[in-house]
Design an enzyme around this catalytic site. Structure first.
Site, PDB file in Angstrom:
ATOM      1  N   GLU A  97       0.833  -1.207   0.000  1.00 33.97           N
ATOM      2  CA  GLU A  97       0.000   0.000   0.000  1.00 33.97           C
ATOM      3  C   GLU A  97       0.866   1.255   0.000  1.00 33.97           C
ATOM      4  OE1 GLU A  97      -2.611   1.576  -0.382  1.00 33.97           O
ATOM      5  OE2 GLU A  97      -4.384   0.694   0.525  1.00 33.97           O
ATOM      6  N   ASP A  98       0.291   2.348  -0.484  1.00 30.32           N
ATOM      7  CA  ASP A  98       1.011   3.614  -0.391  1.00 30.32           C
ATOM      8  C   ASP A  98       0.910   4.168   1.034  1.00 30.32           C
ATOM      9  OD1 ASP A  98      -1.707   4.276  -0.634  1.00 30.32           O
ATOM     10  OD2 ASP A  98      -1.410   5.864  -2.100  1.00 30.32           O
ATOM     11  N   ASP A 101      -4.154   5.279   6.415  1.00 29.27           N
ATOM     12  CA  ASP A 101      -4.580   6.481   7.136  1.00 29.27           C
ATOM     13  C   ASP A 101      -5.635   6.064   8.175  1.00 29.27           C
ATOM     14  OD1 ASP A 101      -4.930   9.195   7.694  1.00 29.27           O
ATOM     15  OD2 ASP A 101      -6.258   9.544   6.022  1.00 29.27           O
ATOM     16  N   PHE A 150      -0.906  16.196   4.506  1.00 23.71           N
ATOM     17  CA  PHE A 150      -1.314  15.493   3.290  1.00 23.71           C
ATOM     18  C   PHE A 150      -0.112  15.469   2.367  1.00 23.71           C
ATOM     19  CE2 PHE A 150      -3.493  14.665  -0.667  1.00 23.71           C
ATOM     20  CZ  PHE A 150      -4.488  13.779  -0.284  1.00 23.71           C
ATOM     21  N   ARG A 163       1.745  12.545  -8.971  1.00 22.25           N
ATOM     22  CA  ARG A 163       2.176  11.155  -8.779  1.00 22.25           C
ATOM     23  C   ARG A 163       3.589  10.900  -9.278  1.00 22.25           C
ATOM     24  NH1 ARG A 163      -2.151   7.816  -7.339  1.00 22.25           N
ATOM     25  NH2 ARG A 163      -4.082   8.267  -8.400  1.00 22.25           N
TER      26      ARG A 163
END
Ligand code: IMP
Ligand code: MG
Length: 172
Positions: A97-98, A101, A150, A163
């Site tokens: 996963e990136d 959260d 963020f 990205r």
């Protein structure tokens, strides 16, 4: 609209986190073959760098899920846009996963993949925002832990932008 970007993790920071994770994973899965499930789109760059440093045999699969909510907050409603294309029964699965959260997306993925009866199921995330967790979702391998902000870059987007940046930035 222009956002301000502040460098958080440099190419060097990322390379050393990826190298450390690749080493840990290669040791833990020695003599095994692992199915890596990259979660699109955010994990594509991380996965590409990670696999090139693993010393164990791997199979690479992808999943894509969508969660509804605003751009910066996810919600509970999640649907599968692209599922794995092989049987996972009896296999060692590692989700790539990136960012984890609230944990909603990951816990959905874990439930979905557990139903395939893998032999083992673990999670590697580039970034863990542990303090923001709303549901339990265990991350076994963590690149970076951050408390707030963020972030974008290195595969991670804001409104599909940023990205392709090779480093990770905090966005205002
Ligand atoms: P959650 O754990 O269900 O809240 O969702 C995690 C997902 O939300 C990640 O895979 C990203 O797609 C997105 N996300 C969470 N934090 C960030 C961020 O800082 N930048 C970009 N996307 C984020
Ligand atoms: Mg996203």
């Amino acid at each position: 609209m222009t956002e301000e970007l502040k460098l958080l993790f440099s190419k060097k920071d990322i390379a050393s986190a990826v190298a450390r994770l690749a080493k840990e994973i290669s040791v833990d899965y020695a003599n095994k073959k692992v199915v890596l499930i990259g979660v699109l789109k955010g994990a594509f760059m991380f996965l590409a760098d990670l696999v090139r440093q693993l010393t164990i045999p791997v199979e690479i699969e992808f999943m894509r899920i969508a969660s509804y909510g605003s751009q910066k907050e996810s919600s509970g409603e999640i649907i599968i846009k692209k599922d794995v294309e092989i049987s996972l029964e009896g296999k060692d699965i590692l989700i790539i996963e990136d960012i984890v959260d609230t944990g909603l997306r990951l816990s959905f993925l874990l439930d979905h993949l557990r139903a395939h009866n893998p032999s083992s199921l673990k999670v590697c995330a580039l970034v863990d925002k542990k303090s923001r967790r709303e549901v339990e979702a265990q991350v076994d391998y963590i690149g970076f832990e951050i408390d707030e902000g963020f972030i974008v870059g290195y595969g991670i987007d804001f409104n599909e932008g940023y990205r392709a940046l090779p480093e990770i930035f905090v966005i205002d």
